[in-house]
Motif scaffolding. Structure first.
Motif, PDB file in Angstrom:
ATOM      1  N   ILE A  36       5.515  -4.782 -17.066  1.00  0.00           N
ATOM      2  CA  ILE A  36       4.282  -4.208 -16.522  1.00  0.00           C
ATOM      3  C   ILE A  36       3.368  -5.284 -15.936  1.00  0.00           C
ATOM      4  O   ILE A  36       2.947  -5.187 -14.789  1.00  0.00           O
ATOM      5  N   LEU A  37       3.029  -6.291 -16.743  1.00  0.00           N
ATOM      6  CA  LEU A  37       1.945  -7.181 -16.338  1.00  0.00           C
ATOM      7  C   LEU A  37       2.317  -8.088 -15.169  1.00  0.00           C
ATOM      8  O   LEU A  37       1.550  -8.224 -14.227  1.00  0.00           O
ATOM      9  N   LEU A  40       2.559  -6.016 -11.912  1.00  0.00           N
ATOM     10  CA  LEU A  40       1.244  -5.557 -11.458  1.00  0.00           C
ATOM     11  C   LEU A  40       0.392  -6.721 -10.954  1.00  0.00           C
ATOM     12  O   LEU A  40      -0.317  -6.589  -9.957  1.00  0.00           O
ATOM     13  N   LEU A  43       1.101  -7.588  -7.483  1.00  0.00           N
ATOM     14  CA  LEU A  43       0.383  -6.754  -6.513  1.00  0.00           C
ATOM     15  C   LEU A  43      -1.020  -7.304  -6.259  1.00  0.00           C
ATOM     16  O   LEU A  43      -1.454  -7.416  -5.108  1.00  0.00           O
ATOM     17  N   TRP A  45      -2.027 -10.366  -6.770  1.00  0.00           N
ATOM     18  CA  TRP A  45      -1.883 -11.667  -6.116  1.00  0.00           C
ATOM     19  C   TRP A  45      -1.620 -11.497  -4.631  1.00  0.00           C
ATOM     20  O   TRP A  45      -2.245 -12.156  -3.789  1.00  0.00           O
ATOM     21  N   ARG A 215      -3.801  11.920 -12.099  1.00  0.00           N
ATOM     22  CA  ARG A 215      -2.401  12.210 -11.825  1.00  0.00           C
ATOM     23  C   ARG A 215      -2.218  12.730 -10.399  1.00  0.00           C
ATOM     24  O   ARG A 215      -1.273  12.368  -9.690  1.00  0.00           O
ATOM     25  N   GLY A 218      -2.247  10.061  -7.489  1.00  0.00           N
ATOM     26  CA  GLY A 218      -1.039   9.251  -7.337  1.00  0.00           C
ATOM     27  C   GLY A 218       0.218  10.058  -7.078  1.00  0.00           C
ATOM     28  O   GLY A 218       1.268   9.494  -6.812  1.00  0.00           O
ATOM     29  N   GLU A 219       0.132  11.381  -7.178  1.00  0.00           N
ATOM     30  CA  GLU A 219       1.323  12.223  -7.103  1.00  0.00           C
ATOM     31  C   GLU A 219       2.019  12.093  -5.749  1.00  0.00           C
ATOM     32  O   GLU A 219       1.385  12.029  -4.707  1.00  0.00           O
ATOM     33  N   PRO A 238      -0.125   7.788  -1.136  1.00  0.00           N
ATOM     34  CA  PRO A 238       1.157   7.241  -1.591  1.00  0.00           C
ATOM     35  C   PRO A 238       2.237   7.312  -0.508  1.00  0.00           C
ATOM     36  O   PRO A 238       3.069   6.404  -0.394  1.00  0.00           O
ATOM     37  N   THR A 254       0.576  -3.151   0.410  1.00  0.00           N
ATOM     38  CA  THR A 254      -0.085  -3.769  -0.732  1.00  0.00           C
ATOM     39  C   THR A 254      -1.571  -3.446  -0.757  1.00  0.00           C
ATOM     40  O   THR A 254      -2.131  -3.106  -1.807  1.00  0.00           O
ATOM     41  N   ALA A 257      -2.248   0.150  -1.746  1.00  0.00           N
ATOM     42  CA  ALA A 257      -2.010   0.306  -3.182  1.00  0.00           C
ATOM     43  C   ALA A 257      -3.165  -0.278  -3.986  1.00  0.00           C
ATOM     44  O   ALA A 257      -3.635   0.324  -4.962  1.00  0.00           O
ATOM     45  N   MET A 260      -6.117   2.014  -3.833  1.00  0.00           N
ATOM     46  CA  MET A 260      -5.905   3.192  -4.688  1.00  0.00           C
ATOM     47  C   MET A 260      -6.155   2.880  -6.157  1.00  0.00           C
ATOM     48  O   MET A 260      -6.809   3.631  -6.871  1.00  0.00           O
ATOM     49  N   LEU A 261      -5.582   1.730  -6.602  1.00  0.00           N
ATOM     50  CA  LEU A 261      -5.755   1.347  -8.003  1.00  0.00           C
ATOM     51  C   LEU A 261      -7.227   1.125  -8.317  1.00  0.00           C
ATOM     52  O   LEU A 261      -7.746   1.592  -9.335  1.00  0.00           O
ATOM     53  N   PHE A 265      -9.265   3.339 -10.983  1.00  0.00           N
ATOM     54  CA  PHE A 265      -9.803   2.729 -12.193  1.00  0.00           C
ATOM     55  C   PHE A 265     -11.321   2.875 -12.252  1.00  0.00           C
ATOM     56  O   PHE A 265     -11.875   3.181 -13.313  1.00  0.00           O
ATOM     57  N   LEU A 268     -12.129   6.406 -13.219  1.00  0.00           N
ATOM     58  CA  LEU A 268     -11.899   6.648 -14.644  1.00  0.00           C
ATOM     59  C   LEU A 268     -13.018   6.020 -15.480  1.00  0.00           C
ATOM     60  O   LEU A 268     -13.451   6.592 -16.485  1.00  0.00           O
TER      61      LEU A 268
ATOM     62  N   SER B 121       0.092   5.218  -9.744  1.00  0.00           N
ATOM     63  CA  SER B 121       0.920   6.126  -8.949  1.00  0.00           C
ATOM     64  C   SER B 121       2.386   5.687  -9.001  1.00  0.00           C
ATOM     65  O   SER B 121       2.674   4.496  -8.940  1.00  0.00           O
ATOM     66  N   ILE B 124       3.365   3.229  -6.462  1.00  0.00           N
ATOM     67  CA  ILE B 124       2.907   1.858  -6.716  1.00  0.00           C
ATOM     68  C   ILE B 124       3.807   1.194  -7.762  1.00  0.00           C
ATOM     69  O   ILE B 124       4.102   0.000  -7.669  1.00  0.00           O
ATOM     70  N   LEU B 131       7.570  -5.897  -4.123  1.00  0.00           N
ATOM     71  CA  LEU B 131       6.810  -7.121  -3.854  1.00  0.00           C
ATOM     72  C   LEU B 131       7.395  -8.306  -4.613  1.00  0.00           C
ATOM     73  O   LEU B 131       7.290  -9.449  -4.193  1.00  0.00           O
TER      74      LEU B 131
END
Lengths: 283, 294
Positions: A36-37, A40, A43, A45, A215, A218-219, A238, A254, A257, A260-261, A265, A268, B121, B124, B131
């Motif tokens: 994960i980390l 992500l 992205l 970077w 949800r 991002g769908e 997306p 990139t 994305a 969007m993130l 966030f 939220l 998403s 992503i 990437l």
């Protein structure tokens, strides 16, 4: 034997007789970092490496803006629809007894279990102008498939269980005596629902809304079949990422994305703040 | 739990019960609206999948399923789930052990990080691996030199699937193991069991139904994932096409029977998942703890 050393002022973990802390935490952190980390942060970077001017050019591109607007707008409408019907479904499931209640209850989770591509082609077939539902709406001049309305329909399907499953347990916990007390004091049913029940449920409703909304934004799978995917009109964010990737335009993919993130966030975060405010307000 | 038995109110109690429930016509109206909504949005999509799959008869259906590309898509989907689910099971157990059995700094933050994939998403989730491993990616050059293919191949599909199904097992087990506390494990240890024995004979039997519940959800999502896998797969027929991707290809070729035949298998998987999930909740509700929904 010496006495245990004096308590340190700060310790990373409380002492415990149970073994395996180092092994399990170490493995979990390593796995989390690898899967994960690191991807992500790649992205983050890559979008930081873009430079402000390039990033801004992509972000303010008409097509990007329209795609983001469509994604966030349709997700918002769909989540609002789900708040109304999801709360109603939860109410019927919690308060009323009817044959087959268990089956209806289980059915609510269908959107969690049904692959999104299957939902996508099924909804498109239903709402196409010659489909079961589409041919009923066509004489009324309502087009669902291949329009933004179709996106909303797909996102209503996807988001429904989020609202029902968040509101339902809170509804089950409501103490009926409070309602009885209010009734004894002369409140009518409408007053009880708006003044007693709704404030207690509102944090759960807000949570359900935000989960369904997040949800929906991002769908991808269920939407691309029914949307028609016309640039500027019914193209979701997306999908635009996928299109940019297929053009080997990595910077644009990139940047979209990352936006969007960032938007998801911060949204939220705002919702979480609103929620803790409402919890304080209504206890 | 107290069961609100609204139906048992007799008509002559109506004036009294009106305080805590709606009048009969309102009740019926609300139920009718709720059922109509569920029928249109949940039941019809499910029915049309099987209807369209069998639209040209049973032989066309079985023929569509015996197509070699369809066969290989089914095999790939099973293979990906067979790798991704056990990986996330091992992680889920390990993370739940660390988080539920110990008190340490940063625990809440770690729990939040585990849920992270749910707020990203699926597209992503796929993009981040492109990437990283793509031709222009950070590791792309190195991988090419060494002849390692991750993107547009099975490893990439597995990685993307692991990413999107990452939290499922962990988030079932963490609250369950927290609820159960450390008492059983401490007793076992004090009776001379070692760590592994304590885990195998004490902890695992305690959480087995919750674990199964998590595995069920994790498996359903990993077999059905579309967005993330679509980005990393490259859509090579017979090689990197999973079942959901194959559904898309057949559908875009106007092969409705083929697309819905494969879709019917996935819908069948969803139904089996729902039935098993409901049975688990009914029989072992207490042992799965209050973690229903996602």
């Amino acid at each position: 034997m010496t006495i245990a050393p004096a308590k340190a002022g700060w310790r990373f973990r409380q002492p415990s007789v149970i073994p395996g802390f180092g092994l399990t935490l170490g493995f979990s952190l390593a796995y989390l970092t690898l899967i994960i980390l690191i991807p992500l942060s790649g992205l983050v970077w890559r979008s930081a490496a873009l430079g402000w001017a390039d990033f801004w050019a992509i972000a303010t591109d008409r097509r990007t803006l329209n795609a983001l607007e469509i994604s966030f707008g349709t997700a918002f409408i769909a989540a609002a629809v789900n708040v109304v019907f999801g709360t109603l479904v939860a109410w019927v499931l919690v308060r009323y007894r009817f044959p087959g209640r268990r089956i209806v209850d289980a059915m609510v989770d269908l959107p969690f279990a049904l692959p999104t591509a299957v939902a996508g082609i099924a909804l498109t077939t239903l709402y196409a102008p010659n489909g079961w539902i589409g041919h009923l709406l066509a004489p009324l001049g309502i087009k669902v498939a291949y329009t933004p309305l179709g996106i909303v329909v797909a996102l209503v399907f996807i988001g429904l269980p989020f609202v029902v499953r968040t509101v339902q347990p809170i509804m089950e916990e409501i103490d009926k005596e409070v309602e009885e007390a209010a009734a004894t004091l002369g409140a009518n049913r409408f007053q009880i629902i708006t003044r007693i029940l709704f404030p207690g449920l509102s944090p759960a409703i807000v949570t359900g809304f935000s989960l369904a909304f997040a949800r929906g934004v991002g769908e991808y799978g269920s939407v691309i079949f029914i949307a028609g995917n016309l640039p500027y009109k019914s193209e979701i964010a997306p999908l635009l990422i996928v299109i940019r990737l297929e053009e080997y335009n990595y910077p644009a993919a990139t940047a979209i994305a990352a936006i969007m993130l960032l938007l998801s966030f911060s949204m939220l975060l705002v919702i979480n703040l609103a929620q803790s405010w409402s919890r304080k307000r209504y206890g | 739990m107290a069961d609100p038995e609204i139906k048992s109110y007799e008509p002559h109690h109506e004036s009294q019960s009106a305080a805590v429930t709606e009048s009969r016509p309102v009740r019926l109206l609300l139920m009718a609206v709720a059922f109509a909504f569920l029928a249109i949005f949940l039941l019809l999509p499910l029915i049309i999948v099987f209807h369209e799959a069998l639209a040209k008869g049973l032989s066309a259906y079985t023929e569509a399923l015996s197509n070699p590309d369809t066969r290989s898509a089914i095999r790939l989907t099973l293979l990906v789930a067979a790798i991704a689910v056990p990986l996330n099971v091992v992680f889920g157990i390990s993370a739940a052990w660390a988080i539920a059995k110990f008190e340490f700094k940063g625990k809440a933050f770690l729990t939040t990080l585990i849920d992270l994939p749910f707020s990203v998403s699926p597209v992503i989730s796929g993009l981040v691996y492109v990437l990283l491993f793509g031709a222009q990616g950070l590791l792309g050059g190195w991988l090419k030199e060494h002849g390692i293919q991750i993107l547009f191949a099975v490893p990439g599909i597995v990685l993307a699937t692991v990413f999107v199904t990452f939290p499922f097992v962990a988030r079932e087990l963490i609250p369950l193991m927290q609820e159960q506390g450390n008492g059983d494990e401490e007793a076992a240890l004090s009776l001379g069991a070692n760590g592994w024995q304590t885990f195998w004979y004490v902890t695992l039997p305690n959480v087995k139904w919750g674990l199964l519940y998590g595995v069920l959800l994790c498996n359903a999502r990993s077999m059905g994932e579309f967005g993330a896998v679509s980005v990393v797969s490259g859509h090579i027929r017979g090689l990197t096409n999973t079942m959901p991707l194959h559904v898309e290809i057949l559908y875009n070729e106007y092969n409705a029977v083929g697309a819905f035949a494969v879709a019917s298998l996935l819908a069948g998987l969803a139904l089996v998942t729902l039935v098993l999930k409901t049975l688990l909740e009914m029989r072992y509700g207490a042992e799965i703890a209050a973690t229903r929904g996602h």
